[in-house]
Design a protein around this motif. Structure first.
Motif, PDB file in Angstrom:
ATOM      1  N   PHE A  57     -29.495 -40.695  -4.251  1.00 34.02           N
ATOM      2  CA  PHE A  57     -30.609 -40.039  -3.563  1.00 34.02           C
ATOM      3  C   PHE A  57     -30.445 -38.517  -3.612  1.00 34.02           C
ATOM      4  O   PHE A  57     -31.362 -37.796  -4.024  1.00 34.02           O
ATOM      5  N   PHE A  58     -29.283 -38.012  -3.216  1.00 27.40           N
ATOM      6  CA  PHE A  58     -29.041 -36.565  -3.223  1.00 27.40           C
ATOM      7  C   PHE A  58     -28.883 -36.025  -4.643  1.00 27.40           C
ATOM      8  O   PHE A  58     -29.268 -34.881  -4.925  1.00 27.40           O
ATOM      9  N   LEU A  59     -28.333 -36.842  -5.534  1.00 25.92           N
ATOM     10  CA  LEU A  59     -28.183 -36.425  -6.931  1.00 25.92           C
ATOM     11  C   LEU A  59     -29.541 -36.147  -7.569  1.00 25.92           C
ATOM     12  O   LEU A  59     -29.738 -35.123  -8.236  1.00 25.92           O
ATOM     13  N   GLN A  60     -30.500 -37.049  -7.330  1.00 24.57           N
ATOM     14  CA  GLN A  60     -31.811 -36.880  -7.959  1.00 24.57           C
ATOM     15  C   GLN A  60     -32.595 -35.727  -7.344  1.00 24.57           C
ATOM     16  O   GLN A  60     -33.278 -34.981  -8.051  1.00 24.57           O
ATOM     17  N   TRP A  61     -32.515 -35.561  -6.008  1.00 19.51           N
ATOM     18  CA  TRP A  61     -33.192 -34.435  -5.375  1.00 19.51           C
ATOM     19  C   TRP A  61     -32.635 -33.105  -5.884  1.00 19.51           C
ATOM     20  O   TRP A  61     -33.399 -32.173  -6.180  1.00 19.51           O
ATOM     21  N   SER A  62     -31.302 -33.000  -5.981  1.00 20.54           N
ATOM     22  CA  SER A  62     -30.701 -31.751  -6.456  1.00 20.54           C
ATOM     23  C   SER A  62     -31.053 -31.492  -7.915  1.00 20.54           C
ATOM     24  O   SER A  62     -31.301 -30.350  -8.306  1.00 20.54           O
ATOM     25  N   SER A  63     -31.105 -32.545  -8.730  1.00 15.21           N
ATOM     26  CA  SER A  63     -31.484 -32.394 -10.133  1.00 15.21           C
ATOM     27  C   SER A  63     -32.920 -31.891 -10.267  1.00 15.21           C
ATOM     28  O   SER A  63     -33.201 -30.944 -11.013  1.00 15.21           O
ATOM     29  N   ALA A  64     -33.847 -32.523  -9.523  1.00 12.33           N
ATOM     30  CA  ALA A  64     -35.256 -32.119  -9.604  1.00 12.33           C
ATOM     31  C   ALA A  64     -35.464 -30.692  -9.088  1.00 12.33           C
ATOM     32  O   ALA A  64     -36.170 -29.886  -9.723  1.00 12.33           O
ATOM     33  N   LEU A  65     -34.836 -30.356  -7.960  1.00 10.65           N
ATOM     34  CA  LEU A  65     -34.985 -29.003  -7.410  1.00 10.65           C
ATOM     35  C   LEU A  65     -34.432 -27.949  -8.364  1.00 10.65           C
ATOM     36  O   LEU A  65     -35.055 -26.905  -8.596  1.00 10.65           O
ATOM     37  N   HIS A  66     -33.257 -28.219  -8.926  1.00 10.38           N
ATOM     38  CA  HIS A  66     -32.631 -27.252  -9.834  1.00 10.38           C
ATOM     39  C   HIS A  66     -33.452 -27.078 -11.109  1.00 10.38           C
ATOM     40  O   HIS A  66     -33.691 -25.949 -11.559  1.00 10.38           O
ATOM     41  N   ASN A  67     -33.891 -28.191 -11.698  1.00  7.49           N
ATOM     42  CA  ASN A  67     -34.608 -28.109 -12.978  1.00  7.49           C
ATOM     43  C   ASN A  67     -35.963 -27.415 -12.835  1.00  7.49           C
ATOM     44  O   ASN A  67     -36.299 -26.527 -13.624  1.00  7.49           O
ATOM     45  N   PHE A  68     -36.752 -27.800 -11.831  1.00  6.77           N
ATOM     46  CA  PHE A  68     -38.079 -27.194 -11.678  1.00  6.77           C
ATOM     47  C   PHE A  68     -37.992 -25.752 -11.177  1.00  6.77           C
ATOM     48  O   PHE A  68     -38.784 -24.900 -11.597  1.00  6.77           O
ATOM     49  N   SER A  69     -37.010 -25.457 -10.316  1.00  8.55           N
ATOM     50  CA  SER A  69     -36.839 -24.069  -9.857  1.00  8.55           C
ATOM     51  C   SER A  69     -36.400 -23.170 -11.003  1.00  8.55           C
ATOM     52  O   SER A  69     -36.878 -22.039 -11.136  1.00  8.55           O
ATOM     53  N   SER A  70     -35.494 -23.672 -11.855  1.00  5.36           N
ATOM     54  CA  SER A  70     -35.034 -22.887 -13.004  1.00  5.36           C
ATOM     55  C   SER A  70     -36.143 -22.696 -14.030  1.00  5.36           C
ATOM     56  O   SER A  70     -36.188 -21.671 -14.715  1.00  5.36           O
ATOM     57  N   TYR A  71     -37.034 -23.678 -14.143  1.00  4.10           N
ATOM     58  CA  TYR A  71     -38.149 -23.533 -15.089  1.00  4.10           C
ATOM     59  C   TYR A  71     -39.155 -22.504 -14.587  1.00  4.10           C
ATOM     60  O   TYR A  71     -39.641 -21.675 -15.354  1.00  4.10           O
ATOM     61  N   ILE A  72     -39.454 -22.556 -13.281  1.00  5.13           N
ATOM     62  CA  ILE A  72     -40.444 -21.630 -12.723  1.00  5.13           C
ATOM     63  C   ILE A  72     -39.887 -20.220 -12.645  1.00  5.13           C
ATOM     64  O   ILE A  72     -40.570 -19.244 -12.973  1.00  5.13           O
ATOM     65  N   ASN A  73     -38.622 -20.090 -12.231  1.00  7.02           N
ATOM     66  CA  ASN A  73     -38.001 -18.767 -12.077  1.00  7.02           C
ATOM     67  C   ASN A  73     -36.615 -18.790 -12.726  1.00  7.02           C
ATOM     68  O   ASN A  73     -35.605 -19.030 -12.048  1.00  7.02           O
ATOM     69  N   ASN A  76     -33.545 -16.739 -11.227  1.00  2.85           N
ATOM     70  CA  ASN A  76     -32.942 -17.124  -9.955  1.00  2.85           C
ATOM     71  C   ASN A  76     -31.959 -18.281 -10.183  1.00  2.85           C
ATOM     72  O   ASN A  76     -32.351 -19.435 -10.350  1.00  2.85           O
ATOM     73  N   GLU A  77     -30.662 -17.964 -10.220  1.00  2.00           N
ATOM     74  CA  GLU A  77     -29.641 -18.969 -10.508  1.00  2.00           C
ATOM     75  C   GLU A  77     -29.249 -19.690  -9.219  1.00  2.00           C
ATOM     76  O   GLU A  77     -28.540 -19.143  -8.369  1.00  2.00           O
ATOM     77  N   LEU A  78     -29.712 -20.917  -9.069  1.00  2.00           N
ATOM     78  CA  LEU A  78     -29.439 -21.701  -7.864  1.00  2.00           C
ATOM     79  C   LEU A  78     -28.105 -22.432  -8.033  1.00  2.00           C
ATOM     80  O   LEU A  78     -28.052 -23.651  -8.198  1.00  2.00           O
ATOM     81  N   TRP A  79     -27.005 -21.677  -7.976  1.00  4.42           N
ATOM     82  CA  TRP A  79     -25.688 -22.246  -8.239  1.00  4.42           C
ATOM     83  C   TRP A  79     -25.281 -23.279  -7.186  1.00  4.42           C
ATOM     84  O   TRP A  79     -24.589 -24.246  -7.498  1.00  4.42           O
ATOM     85  N   TYR A  80     -25.737 -23.101  -5.947  1.00  9.39           N
ATOM     86  CA  TYR A  80     -25.343 -24.041  -4.889  1.00  9.39           C
ATOM     87  C   TYR A  80     -25.976 -25.417  -5.100  1.00  9.39           C
ATOM     88  O   TYR A  80     -25.365 -26.450  -4.783  1.00  9.39           O
ATOM     89  N   ILE A  81     -27.208 -25.444  -5.652  1.00 10.73           N
ATOM     90  CA  ILE A  81     -27.819 -26.742  -5.965  1.00 10.73           C
ATOM     91  C   ILE A  81     -27.075 -27.405  -7.117  1.00 10.73           C
ATOM     92  O   ILE A  81     -26.877 -28.625  -7.131  1.00 10.73           O
ATOM     93  N   GLY A  82     -26.650 -26.580  -8.094  1.00  7.99           N
ATOM     94  CA  GLY A  82     -25.852 -27.114  -9.201  1.00  7.99           C
ATOM     95  C   GLY A  82     -24.538 -27.714  -8.727  1.00  7.99           C
ATOM     96  O   GLY A  82     -24.086 -28.742  -9.246  1.00  7.99           O
ATOM     97  N   ILE A  83     -23.916 -27.090  -7.710  1.00 11.36           N
ATOM     98  CA  ILE A  83     -22.668 -27.620  -7.159  1.00 11.36           C
ATOM     99  C   ILE A  83     -22.916 -28.956  -6.448  1.00 11.36           C
ATOM    100  O   ILE A  83     -22.125 -29.904  -6.563  1.00 11.36           O
ATOM    101  N   ILE A  84     -24.050 -29.066  -5.722  1.00  9.18           N
ATOM    102  CA  ILE A  84     -24.402 -30.342  -5.068  1.00  9.18           C
ATOM    103  C   ILE A  84     -24.578 -31.435  -6.120  1.00  9.18           C
ATOM    104  O   ILE A  84     -24.088 -32.560  -5.959  1.00  9.18           O
ATOM    105  N   TRP A  85     -25.272 -31.094  -7.219  1.00  7.69           N
ATOM    106  CA  TRP A  85     -25.478 -32.081  -8.290  1.00  7.69           C
ATOM    107  C   TRP A  85     -24.151 -32.504  -8.892  1.00  7.69           C
ATOM    108  O   TRP A  85     -23.896 -33.705  -9.088  1.00  7.69           O
ATOM    109  N   GLU A  86     -23.284 -31.540  -9.187  1.00  7.60           N
ATOM    110  CA  GLU A  86     -21.998 -31.864  -9.816  1.00  7.60           C
ATOM    111  C   GLU A  86     -21.122 -32.704  -8.881  1.00  7.60           C
ATOM    112  O   GLU A  86     -20.446 -33.632  -9.313  1.00  7.60           O
TER     113      GLU A  86
END
Length: 309
Positions: A57-73, A76-86
Motif C-alpha cells: 500500500f505505502f510502496l505504491q503510493w510513494s511510487s505514484a507520488l514520486h513519479n508524477f511529481s517528478s514528471y510535473i516538476n 524538485n527532487e523528492l528524496w524523502y519519498i524515494g527513501i520511503i519507496w526504497e
C-alpha cells in the motif's frame, strides 16, 4: 511541455495498475484484520500477508507520488519519498522471502535436522522474524541514505568550485554506480533466500509426486491433483517475483528520465508483475480466497429443502 500519446498511454496504464495494487493491498489488510478481530489470532502466513499488504500500500503510493511529481516538476527532487519507496520495497523483499521460508519448512517433506527443528519452532519465530525484517530494512535504508547524502553534498560542493568539471562528472558517475551496486546488494540477499526456499519446496513436491504416482487409488489421485496445483502455484509465484526483481534491477541500472516513454513503459512492466504477484498471494490465503469467490460469484444461495448442500 505536452506529453506524447505514447507517454499518456503508458501513464494511464501505470495509474490503473497503481489503483489496482492499492485496492488489492487494502483488501488484504481489511479482510485479514477482520479475521484477526473475529478469531483473535492469525496464522503465520496471514501475519506475513497482512504485513505485505501494508508494505505494498505505502510502496505504491510513494511510487505514484514520486513519479508524477517528478514528471510535473523535474527540478524538485523528492528524496524523502524515494527513501520511503526504497524502504518499503526492501521490506517487501524480506517479507516475501520469509513467506517462502515458511512454505518450505511447513510443506516440504525433508527430514533433515534443521528442517525438523524449524518446523517445530517456526510458529513461535514468526513475530520475531517480522520484527527482524523490519529492523534490517530500517538499518540498511538509514545507512544507504546517509551515504548518498554524504556523496551528494560532496558533489554539490565540487560543482560550486570552478575548473572541477572532470572531477564532478567522475564523482557523479561513481555515485550512480555506487547506488546501483548498493541497491543490488540490499535486494539480492532476501531474493536469494526466496529463490532457495522456493526451489527446495518445488523439489520436495516433485519428489513426493513421483512417489505417489505408483498408487492408483482415489486418494492418491486427489493427492496428485493437490500436488500438481501446488506446483503450478509455486511456479507462478517464482516466475512473477523473479520478474519483479529483474525489472527492478534493470530499471535501476538504466536510469531513465521521467519525461521519456521508456521510463513509463518500464514502470508499467514493474507494477504489472506486482499486481499479478499480489493476486497470487491473495489466492494463497483461505480467508482471502473466500472473499474473492463471494465477490466474483455473489453470495451463495441457501439450498432447497430435501437437497444435498
Amino acid at each position: 511541455m505536452i506529453p506524447s500519446q505514447l507517454i499518456v498511454f503508458f501513464m494511464t496504464i501505470y495509474l490503473l495498475e497503481s489503483l489496482t495494487i492499492i485496492v488489492q493491498s487494502s483488501i488484504i489488510v481489511a479482510v485479514l484484520s477482520r479475521e484477526w478481530v473475529q478469531v483473535k489470532r492469525l496464522s503465520p502466513v496471514d501475519m506475513i500477508l497482512i504485513s505485505l499488504g501494508i508494505c505494498h500500500f505505502f510502496l505504491q503510493w510513494s511510487s505514484a507520488l514520486h513519479n508524477f511529481s517528478s514528471y510535473i516538476n523535474p527540478d524538485n527532487e523528492l528524496w524523502y519519498i524515494g527513501i520511503i519507496w526504497e524502504f518499503t520495497n526492501t521490506l517487501v523483499f524480506w517479507l516475501t522471502s520469509l513467506l517462502a521460508v515458511v512454505y518450505c519448512v511447513k510443506v516440504s517433506s525433508f527430514t533433515y535436522t534443521i528442517f525438523l527443528w524449524l518446523r517445530w519452532r517456526i510458529l513461535r519465530l514468526i513475530p520475531r522474524l517480522l520484527l527482524g525484517s523490519l529492523m534490517i530494512s530500517c538499518v540498511t535504508i538509514i545507512v544507504s541514505a546517509l551515504r548518498v547524502v554524504f556523496f551528494k553534498s560532496q558533489l554539490i560542493s565540487m560543482m560550486q568550485l570552478p575548473g572541477n568539471i572532470t572531477k564532478t562528472e567522475t564523482l557523479r558517475t561513481f555515485l550512480e554506480k555506487y547506488y546501483i551496486g548498493q541497491h543490488l546488494a540490499i535486494l539480492f540477499t532476501p531474493f536469494l533466500l526466496f529463490l532457495t526456499s522456493t526451489i527446495l519446496l518445488i523439489a520436495s513436491l516433485c519428489q513426493h509426486l513421483r512417489q505417489i504416482q505408483h498408487h492408483d487409488t482415489g486418494h492418491s489421485n486427489s493427492s496428485m491433483k493437490a500436488h500438481a496445483t501446488a506446483l503450478r502455484f509455486l511456479a507462478f509465484f517464482l516466475i512473477f517475483f523473479t520478474s519483479y526483481f529483474l525489472t527492478i534491477i534493470i530499471s535501476t541500472k538504466y536510469i531513465l528520465r521521467h519525461k521519456t516513454s521508456w521510463f513509463w513503459a518500464g514502470e508499467t512492466i514493474i507494477y504489472s508483475t506486482v499486481s499479478i504477484h499480489l493476486t497470487s498471494l491473495m489466492l494463497s490465503s483461505p480467508a482471502l480466497k473466500k472473499v474473492l469467490k463471494v465477490s466474483c460469484c455473489g453470495p451463495k444461495l441457501p439450498a432447497a429443502p430435501g437437497t444435498i448442500p
